[in-house]
Write an enzyme that holds these catalytic residues in place. Structure first.
Site, mmCIF file in Angstrom:
data_model
loop_
_atom_site.group_PDB
_atom_site.id
_atom_site.type_symbol
_atom_site.label_atom_id
_atom_site.label_comp_id
_atom_site.label_asym_id
_atom_site.label_seq_id
_atom_site.Cartn_x
_atom_site.Cartn_y
_atom_site.Cartn_z
ATOM 1 N N GLU A 1 -3.884 -2.022 -6.441
ATOM 2 C CA GLU A 1 -5.055 -1.340 -7.003
ATOM 3 C C GLU A 1 -6.218 -2.315 -6.901
ATOM 4 O O GLU A 1 -7.395 -1.552 -6.756
ATOM 5 C CB GLU A 1 -4.638 -1.360 -8.724
ATOM 6 N N GLU A 2 -6.334 -3.615 -6.800
ATOM 7 C CA GLU A 2 -7.425 -4.072 -6.449
ATOM 8 C C GLU A 2 -7.985 -3.686 -5.086
ATOM 9 O O GLU A 2 -9.105 -3.744 -5.051
ATOM 10 C CB GLU A 2 -7.142 -5.846 -6.345
ATOM 11 N N ARG A 3 -7.166 -3.568 -4.118
ATOM 12 C CA ARG A 3 -7.803 -3.048 -2.838
ATOM 13 C C ARG A 3 -8.135 -1.988 -2.621
ATOM 14 O O ARG A 3 -9.154 -1.550 -1.942
ATOM 15 C CB ARG A 3 -6.643 -3.316 -1.838
#
Ligand SMILES: Cc1cc2nc3c(=O)[nH]c(=O)nc-3n(C[C@H](O)[C@H](O)[C@H](O)COP(=O)(O)OP(=O)(O)OC[C@H]3O[C@@H](n4cnc5c(N)ncnc54)[C@H](O)[C@@H]3O)c2cc1C
Length: 389
Positions: free
Chosen positions: A246-248
């Site tokens: 999700e961060e990426r």
């Protein structure tokens, strides 16, 4: 992926908030090397924007990930990288594992206030001796009765000078490096004061992302109940790798509008700037370069949307999220650098928005996994390199 009326309405709400309550203060926050996270998050919380994909039982909207992507895209209209990054930490970096694997008690205690904007969150993975190689972290949690006693250091932690809690990756046993880690929720401040054994040993100064605070953190025998662990003991490395997806995706999505704005500002400038008896924009070289950059940004958009669509469908998107993050890192260097050139000396001034993007955007190739780490993951998914056992 198609945005619906609901996506667009949410984006309009956020855009109004950005134009009225964030952008007018960005220069001041950049100069102060800090933005008032509690104040801004409280307002975003009231608008329901900090828990779009989080469970309704804890104040979230229970929507699918495409809403997070739509939000990240709109955050690209903020006139700096630091504030969007701080918001992204709260929504897409420090909270996904807690929402997915945390107990109901943990979610009530930590997730609900983060969604409401009453608590500022941060994520603690990197250390002075371990960034790209997450398996090499040294911070450890010793068991003592029903508690964990945590000691170690975390480096580069976004939001940490203001955060109320940290989602902390620690070693909870001496076993193999991919199976001895857990994610543990650790309160950092109570009543505004640091908890016993915790201190920010340094506020790290940076070449960009000035409005975002970044700390070197020291944990000396910090005690938390073992029930503050997210999910199963020893599953922290895997949870963190999932959380990175999700961060990426967030990282890729949040750059799209920002990069397009950079191109647009440069077109506006080039229409005005006169040289050699014509406008700068009349140079075909300039037109072609900017057209090429726009094509690159829209290619990144297509890749990011594809990754998101598959993520929403429940697929493992490691490969696609990795490609999107890699490409976002590359374009965050290429686009501001190429645009800055067309601003001439003006591009080399501190106040210029393009020069701010040039400095802020450099982080995208390093933070959340460096370009080379992305290439390493792709080499594994393509079957060219060995996967860790
Ligand atoms: C402003 C900022 C905010 C951050 N926020 C957070 C946060 O909130 N929480 C958190 O946990 N971390 C955070 N980070 C840390 C960030 O994720 C790390 O900096 C990043 O993972 C790289 O780790 P490192 O700095 O230790 O570099 P190292 O791991 O020492 O890597 C140095 C360089 O080595 C190269 N390299 C790495 N692996 C390979 C390879 N396999 N092959 C070839 N070359 C390679 C890359 O060029 C890399 O940049 C932040 C960093 C910054 C700068």
């Amino acid at each position: 992926m198609q945005f619906t009326h609901e996506h667009r309405e949410m984006q309009k709400t956020l855009r109004r908030f950005i134009d009225d309550h964030i952008n007018p203060h960005v220069d001041e926050w950049e100069a102060a090397e800090m933005f008032p996270a509690h104040e801004v998050f409280r307002e975003l919380g009231k608008l329901g924007l900090l828990g779009l994909t989080k469970p309704e039982a804890h104040g979230g909207a229970g929507l699918d990930y495409s809403y997070s992507l739509a939000m990240a895209e709109t955050l690209g209209h903020i006139h700096c990288g630091g504030v969007p990054m701080a918001i992204g930490v709260q929504t897409d970096m420090a909270t996904p594992a807690l929402a997915r694997f945390g107990s109901e008690e943990l979610k009530a205690q930590f997730l609900a206030p983060a969604i409401a904007g009453e608590a500022v969150a941060c994520i603690g993975v990197s250390e002075p001796g371990a960034g790209s190689d997450v398996s090499a972290i040294r911070t450890h949690a010793r068991k003592d009765g029903d508690d964990y006693v945590i000691s170690g250091q975390k480096m580069w932690i976004t939001n940490s000078l203001q955060a109320d809690w940290i989602c902390l990756l620690v070693n909870t046993s001496d076993g193999p490096a991919h199976k001895n880690k857990s994610l543990v929720m650790v309160p950092l401040r109570e009543g505004g004061k640091p908890v016993k054994g915790f201190e920010v040993s340094q506020k790290i100064r940076k070449i960009g992302m000035h409005s975002s605070d970044t700390g070197l953190l020291h944990f000396d025998e910090v005690r938390v109940p073992q029930r503050y662990r997210i999910g199963a003991e020893g599953a922290g490395f895997v949870y963190q790798m999932q959380q990175f997806q999700e961060e990426r995706l967030w990282c890729a999505a949040s750059t799209l509008e920002a990069l397009n704005n950079c191109i647009e500002w440069t077109i506006e400038w080039a229409r005005e700037r006169q040289l050699f008896g014509a406008h700068l924009i009349d140079q075909q070289w300039v037109q072609f370069k900017l057209a090429e950059l726009r094509t690159e940004v829209e290619s990144l958009r297509a890749l990011t949307y594809l990754a998101c669509e598959r993520y929403v469908a429940g697929e493992d998107v490691t490969e696609w999220a990795t490609m999107a993050k890699l490409k976002a890192g590359r374009l965050n260097r290429l686009v501001p650098d190429t645009c800055l050139q067309f601003w001439g000396g003006m591009g080399f001034t501190l106040e210029n928005r393009v020069s701010r993007m040039y400095r802020d955007g450099r982080l995208a190739s390093i933070g959340g996994g460096a370009d080379e780490v992305m290439l390493g993951i792709l080499a594994k998914t393509m079957g060219m390199a060995k996967k860790p056992r």
